[in-house]
Write a protein that holds these residues in place. Structure first.
Motif, mmCIF file in Angstrom:
data_model
loop_
_atom_site.group_PDB
_atom_site.id
_atom_site.type_symbol
_atom_site.label_atom_id
_atom_site.label_comp_id
_atom_site.label_asym_id
_atom_site.label_seq_id
_atom_site.Cartn_x
_atom_site.Cartn_y
_atom_site.Cartn_z
ATOM 1 N N UNK A 57 -0.974 6.383 -10.935
ATOM 2 C CA UNK A 57 0.123 7.178 -10.404
ATOM 3 C C UNK A 57 0.182 8.583 -10.981
ATOM 4 N N UNK A 58 -0.164 8.738 -12.256
ATOM 5 C CA UNK A 58 -0.079 10.046 -12.886
ATOM 6 C C UNK A 58 -1.322 10.893 -12.757
ATOM 7 N N UNK A 59 -2.438 10.255 -12.415
ATOM 8 C CA UNK A 59 -3.736 10.952 -12.450
ATOM 9 C C UNK A 59 -3.859 12.001 -11.353
ATOM 10 N N UNK A 109 -14.456 4.882 -10.541
ATOM 11 C CA UNK A 109 -14.827 3.860 -9.558
ATOM 12 C C UNK A 109 -13.592 3.199 -8.961
ATOM 13 N N UNK A 110 -12.570 3.016 -9.785
ATOM 14 C CA UNK A 110 -11.323 2.434 -9.297
ATOM 15 C C UNK A 110 -10.717 3.321 -8.218
ATOM 16 N N UNK A 111 -10.642 4.617 -8.487
ATOM 17 C CA UNK A 111 -10.036 5.548 -7.536
ATOM 18 C C UNK A 111 -10.807 5.599 -6.226
ATOM 19 N N UNK A 112 -12.131 5.440 -6.290
ATOM 20 C CA UNK A 112 -12.961 5.499 -5.084
ATOM 21 C C UNK A 112 -12.672 4.339 -4.141
ATOM 22 N N UNK A 113 -12.230 3.199 -4.688
ATOM 23 C CA UNK A 113 -12.002 2.032 -3.835
ATOM 24 C C UNK A 113 -10.560 1.701 -3.587
ATOM 25 N N UNK A 167 5.271 -2.194 -8.144
ATOM 26 C CA UNK A 167 5.312 -1.951 -6.703
ATOM 27 C C UNK A 167 5.242 -3.247 -5.906
ATOM 28 N N UNK A 168 4.766 -4.325 -6.551
ATOM 29 C CA UNK A 168 4.648 -5.614 -5.881
ATOM 30 C C UNK A 168 5.825 -6.529 -6.189
ATOM 31 N N UNK A 169 6.588 -6.201 -7.214
ATOM 32 C CA UNK A 169 7.677 -7.074 -7.637
ATOM 33 C C UNK A 169 8.957 -6.767 -6.868
ATOM 34 N N UNK A 170 9.838 -7.749 -6.805
ATOM 35 C CA UNK A 170 11.130 -7.574 -6.151
ATOM 36 C C UNK A 170 12.233 -8.146 -7.038
#
Length: 304
Positions: free
Chosen positions: A282-284, A199-203, A115-118
């Protein structure tokens, strides 16, 4: 009079605000709207609307106030808000626009996620990941998926008078991701991964202020721990490939490791790790929410 400590704090706060805003020279060509408080902007209002399921009202208020195009600041970055079919067509068909995620997402997931690459890098990484996610490739994992579902139903559904479907579907989705994408067996490693992933999803959608008490800080630390786990998995897969103990399409990580450098398709270790985290995120939510609504529909309409 205010205590000296409080006065000093107020002066320091005003100085910080001045330093953050003194260089914010806005072009006259920018659309209407306000960038709000530095760093925070309109982030808190949007997050509040998302938590209370009033996102449509938040959007409509903005349209009523500024029109279909306006400027704002979200999660530490200036942004432009657009709405309507013409705006969607412009965004999704314009080659001049490069994808840009929020600072919080970019720093948590990693700078080498697709998503960050071009340009060529984006095409190379997206092509590698999307190939493994094709139906004909994933079909080879049906046995793993079937076993995960059966184990989940035996453990979490059979013999239970009541089941909380959303947490159950999130657990099932996460275990399928671990099995099919990472080739990770059930056990302590998965348990560590799911705790850190929560914890990742929370932030993920948070203001990128890296202080010890913030969700963003906790999410960054959790991502580092996840990457350590996945790095060990990556090393094990690399050794197994060299020894010929597994096939190249056994799971996503094995497949990405097997891509050769001779044709320019090889991914770096950072690209593999960053995009493994991206696919996990993305899939979660998307899959678990869809499964929850399916269960709800089946429960409400026995004929179906």
């Amino acid at each position: 009079m205010a205590p000296p400590e409080l006065l000093a704090l107020l002066v320091a706060l005003l100085l910080i605000i001045h330093l953050l805003t003194k260089n914010r020279k806005l072009s006259k060509r920018l659309p209407p709207g306000s960038l709000g408080i530095p760093i925070i902007g309109q982030s808190l209002g949007l997050l509040r609307a998302m938590r209370t399921n009033t996102g449509e009202e938040w959007i409509q208020k903005r349209i009523n106030k500024y029109g279909p195009i306006s400027k704002l600041s979200l999660f530490g970055l200036p942004a432009v808000f657009l709405t309507g079919p013409a705006a969607n067509k412009f965004i999704f068909s314009s080659d001049s626009l490069a994808p840009k995620q929020t600072q919080s997402m970019s720093r948590i997931i990693g700078a080498r996620n697709m998503l960050e690459l071009t340009g060529k890098d984006h095409k190379r990484v997206r092509g590698a990941v999307s190939y493994f996610l094709k139906a004909e490739v994933l079909r080879k994992s049906l046995g793993k998926i079937d076993e995960e579902i059966r184990h989940h139903l035996r453990t979490n559904w059979l013999g239970h008078n009541q089941v909380k479907v959303m947490p159950s579907m999130k657990s099932l989705t996460f275990n399928i991701i671990c099995s099919t994408l990472f080739g990770m067996e059930r056990g302590a490693r998965r348990e560590v991964l799911v705790q850190e992933f929560t914890k990742v999803m929370a932030g993920l959608w948070s203001v990128p202020i890296n202080l010890p008490f913030t969700n963003f800080n906790k999410s960054l630390k959790a991502t580092r721990r996840i990457r350590k786990v996945l790095t060990k998995v990556l090393d094990e897969k690399r050794c197994a490939l060299k020894r010929g103990e597994c096939s190249s399409d056994e799971d996503l990580i094995t497949y990405l490791l097997s891509l050769g450098a001779d044709n320019g398709e090889a991914l770096t270790e950072d690209e593999i790790l960053d995009n493994a985290v991206l696919v996990m995120i993305g899939g979660y939510d998307t899959t678990s929410i869809l499964l929850t609504f399916i269960a709800r529909q089946l429960a409400n309409d026995p004929a179906i």
